[in-house]
Every structure is written in C-alpha cells, then in structure tokens.
Scaffold this motif. Structure first.
Motif, PDB file in Angstrom:
ATOM      1  N   HIS A  50      30.267  10.801  25.841  1.00 28.98           N
ATOM      2  CA  HIS A  50      30.474  12.183  25.394  1.00 28.98           C
ATOM      3  C   HIS A  50      29.981  13.187  26.445  1.00 28.98           C
ATOM      4  O   HIS A  50      30.643  14.171  26.731  1.00 28.98           O
ATOM      5  CB  HIS A  50      29.725  12.358  24.062  1.00 28.98           C
ATOM      6  N   TRP A  51      28.826  12.905  27.015  1.00 31.16           N
ATOM      7  CA  TRP A  51      28.231  13.832  27.986  1.00 31.16           C
ATOM      8  C   TRP A  51      28.892  13.766  29.358  1.00 31.16           C
ATOM      9  O   TRP A  51      28.819  14.714  30.129  1.00 31.16           O
ATOM     10  CB  TRP A  51      26.750  13.539  28.178  1.00 31.16           C
ATOM     11  N   LEU A 101      34.410  11.179  20.289  1.00 30.19           N
ATOM     12  CA  LEU A 101      33.175  10.436  20.558  1.00 30.19           C
ATOM     13  C   LEU A 101      32.054  10.866  19.607  1.00 30.19           C
ATOM     14  O   LEU A 101      31.263  10.034  19.174  1.00 30.19           O
ATOM     15  CB  LEU A 101      32.761  10.614  22.020  1.00 30.19           C
ATOM     16  N   ASP A 102      32.018  12.151  19.278  1.00 33.36           N
ATOM     17  CA  ASP A 102      31.016  12.594  18.293  1.00 33.36           C
ATOM     18  C   ASP A 102      31.257  11.965  16.931  1.00 33.36           C
ATOM     19  O   ASP A 102      30.309  11.662  16.204  1.00 33.36           O
ATOM     20  CB  ASP A 102      30.998  14.119  18.175  1.00 33.36           C
ATOM     21  N   LYS A 126      27.280   8.668  23.049  1.00 37.26           N
ATOM     22  CA  LYS A 126      26.723   9.902  23.603  1.00 37.26           C
ATOM     23  C   LYS A 126      26.793   9.900  25.128  1.00 37.26           C
ATOM     24  O   LYS A 126      27.075  10.926  25.743  1.00 37.26           O
ATOM     25  CB  LYS A 126      25.282  10.125  23.132  1.00 37.26           C
ATOM     26  N   HIS A 130      36.151  14.072  23.742  1.00 35.81           N
ATOM     27  CA  HIS A 130      34.779  14.565  23.562  1.00 35.81           C
ATOM     28  C   HIS A 130      34.443  14.683  22.066  1.00 35.81           C
ATOM     29  O   HIS A 130      33.394  14.222  21.620  1.00 35.81           O
ATOM     30  CB  HIS A 130      34.660  15.923  24.261  1.00 35.81           C
TER      31      HIS A 130
END
Length: 176
Positions: free
Chosen positions: A53-54, A68-69, A50, A65
C-alpha cells in the motif's frame, strides 16, 4: 516503587503462570498450533498489505492502493477473530513481531517502491499462501472443533474473493 519492565527473550521462553480456564471446551495442543499458524499468516498478510500500500507506483495506483486497505482490514479483523477464538478455547495466541517473522508462511515481499503490476502478483501470492495455511489445517481443525472451522470458512471466502479482485488487474480474457 520501581517502574522497570522485564522484557522476555524475543523467542518467548516464558509463559504466564496460570491460564484462567473456565470449565468448558479446551483446545488441544494440535488445535492451538493450527490456530496459531493461521494467526501468524493473517498478521503477516496485514504487514504485506501495508508494505505494498505504501510503496506501489504505476498504472491503476489509486484503485490498488484502496484495495490493499480492504485486504489489510480483512486480515486485521479476522486475525482478531482467530486470536479471540483461541482465548475462548484457552489457547494463548502469540502475535509478537519475532514470532510472526519466524512462523509465517508468506513469501518475502520486496523492499522499496514496486510497480503496481508486480505488487498485484506478489499480494495475490501472499493471500494464496495465507489461504493455503487455512486449507492445510482445515480438516484437522474441523475434526477437533467445527465452530473454529466455521471461522476458517468465512476467512477463506473473504480472502479468496480479494485474491480474485486483485489478480484480475493483471489478467487478460481467455481466448475461446
């Protein structure tokens, strides 16, 4: 009636009085410790995923992105499987933030924005560290409880696939 809550010391010095252990297989201390090591690494991997991701920026942002989720989802689901297996064997999982911070084996992930290519390398290392923990404890887990080892096999398979997917982003073809 008092609405106060007593919060334990962050190190977790207090345990519940009794575990509700039905008759059946009970995890040895060694098995519980090995499962706890796997659990904290999976929980840490969720956080690393996360964080990346952010904060990723740069080429191929959207694909990474979304990937990564997927990694976060796998880590979340499989950490739950490990924790619930621990409970089934009457071991007590500990996923408190202070415990995760103290016990995980993942390399530190940087704060702030990070270039996608750097994130690829760091996330791959985090996945490999998580899998490394599972491989380190595997034989001892398998000897104590082959069913729990089967769970590790599934997690290793999923995470090694993700390490391949992510790391391929920075690879170049081998010269023949």
């Amino acid at each position: 009636m008092s609405n106060t809550v007593t919060v334990p010391d962050p190190a977790g010095s207090e345990l519940t009085k009794t575990e509700n252990a039905e008759k059946g297989f009970l995890a040895s201390d060694a098995l519980a410790k090995n499962m706890q090591s796997v659990l904290v690494d999976l929980l840490a991997l969720q956080l690393v995923g996360k964080q990346a991701h952010w904060n990723i920026v740069g080429p191929n942002f959207r694909d990474l992105h979304l990937n990564l989720d997927e990694i976060v989802s796998i880590a979340r689901e499989t950490s739950d499987d490990v924790a619930e297996r621990m409970r089934a064997l009457h071991a007590t999982p500990d996923g408190r933030p202070s415990v995760i911070a103290e016990q995980n084996s993942l390399p530190e992930f940087p704060q702030g924005e990070i270039l996608t290519s750097d994130a690829v390398n760091l996330v791959t290392k985090a996945i490999e560290a998580t899998v490394g923990t599972m491989r380190d404890v595997h034989d001892e887990v398998d000897e104590a409880d082959p069913t729990t080892a089967d769970i590790l096999h599934e997690v290793i398979d999923k995470l090694e696939q993700q390490a391949w997917f992510v790391s391929a982003e920075n690879r170049t073809p081998r010269q023949r």
